[in-house]
Scaffold this motif. Structure first.
Motif, PDB file in Angstrom:
ATOM      1  N   THR A  98     -73.226   5.203  35.410  1.00 37.54           N
ATOM      2  CA  THR A  98     -72.523   4.556  36.513  1.00 37.54           C
ATOM      3  C   THR A  98     -73.017   3.126  36.701  1.00 37.54           C
ATOM      4  O   THR A  98     -72.223   2.193  36.886  1.00 37.54           O
ATOM      5  CB  THR A  98     -72.694   5.362  37.817  1.00 37.54           C
ATOM      6  N   LEU A  99     -74.331   2.931  36.656  1.00 38.46           N
ATOM      7  CA  LEU A  99     -74.897   1.592  36.792  1.00 38.46           C
ATOM      8  C   LEU A  99     -74.450   0.694  35.644  1.00 38.46           C
ATOM      9  O   LEU A  99     -74.079  -0.465  35.856  1.00 38.46           O
ATOM     10  CB  LEU A  99     -76.422   1.666  36.841  1.00 38.46           C
ATOM     11  N   GLU A 101     -71.695   0.961  33.872  1.00 39.34           N
ATOM     12  CA  GLU A 101     -70.276   0.663  34.074  1.00 39.34           C
ATOM     13  C   GLU A 101     -70.097  -0.404  35.153  1.00 39.34           C
ATOM     14  O   GLU A 101     -69.271  -1.306  35.020  1.00 39.34           O
ATOM     15  CB  GLU A 101     -69.509   1.935  34.435  1.00 39.34           C
ATOM     16  N   TRP A 102     -70.891  -0.298  36.242  1.00 40.47           N
ATOM     17  CA  TRP A 102     -70.828  -1.299  37.306  1.00 40.47           C
ATOM     18  C   TRP A 102     -71.217  -2.668  36.754  1.00 40.47           C
ATOM     19  O   TRP A 102     -70.560  -3.668  37.033  1.00 40.47           O
ATOM     20  CB  TRP A 102     -71.751  -0.907  38.463  1.00 40.47           C
ATOM     21  N   ALA A 105     -68.416  -4.018  34.596  1.00 38.17           N
ATOM     22  CA  ALA A 105     -67.242  -4.395  35.384  1.00 38.17           C
ATOM     23  C   ALA A 105     -67.480  -5.677  36.186  1.00 38.17           C
ATOM     24  O   ALA A 105     -66.536  -6.414  36.478  1.00 38.17           O
ATOM     25  CB  ALA A 105     -66.851  -3.255  36.328  1.00 38.17           C
ATOM     26  N   ASN A 106     -68.726  -5.959  36.538  1.00 37.17           N
ATOM     27  CA  ASN A 106     -69.031  -7.104  37.389  1.00 37.17           C
ATOM     28  C   ASN A 106     -69.757  -8.235  36.675  1.00 37.17           C
ATOM     29  O   ASN A 106     -70.183  -9.199  37.310  1.00 37.17           O
ATOM     30  CB  ASN A 106     -69.852  -6.633  38.598  1.00 37.17           C
TER      31      ASN A 106
END
Length: 138
Positions: A98-99, A101-102, A105-106
């Motif tokens: 999740t981290l 992917e974050w 994405a950012n």
């Protein structure tokens, strides 16, 4: 009203200790490398660009101490050692994914923020640059 967290509380101290472990330079790389299958020491070393043998050894020991990795020694000549994630280590994969992917994405927004921040640096004479007005008192 949201509850407040006392930074000295037992929960915060425990969280800080765990984040110190997984937030170091190499632990997440090692956990991700072991996510697919067990690996031998030299496989890990070849797979993680830039890690020294000593740092890999220290990080694996720390991960083993924390119960995230298990070490199996095979009675061969020369001796071979295999590392794998424990059941606890496997539970770390979801938040790490999740981290990651974050971050992906950012990444562009973060890079743009860095450029903007760097553009507002102060030059050697103490004058602001990039159109920022510096307020002087007195």
């Amino acid at each position: 009203m949201s509850p407040t967290l006392d930074p000295a509380s037992e929960g915060c101290v425990a969280a800080r200790q765990v984040l110190d472990r997984v937030g170091d330079k190499w632990s997440i790389y090692i956990v991700m490398m072991l996510s697919g299958e067990p690996m031998r020491f030299n496989q890990l070393k070849r797979s993680i660009d830039g890690i020294s043998q000593r740092m890999l050894t220290l990080t694996l020991r720390s991960l083993e101490r924390d119960g995230l990795v298990t070490r199996t020694v095979f009675p061969t000549v020369p001796q071979s050692v295999e590392y794998r994630l424990t059941a606890l280590g496997l539970t770390l994969l979801a938040p790490v994914k999740t981290l990651a992917e974050w971050a992906q994405a950012n990444a562009e927004d973060i890079q743009n923020a860095r450029f903007a921040f760097d553009a507002i640096s102060i030059n050697s004479e103490g004058n602001a640059t990039a159109g920022v007005t510096r307020v002087r008192f007195g």
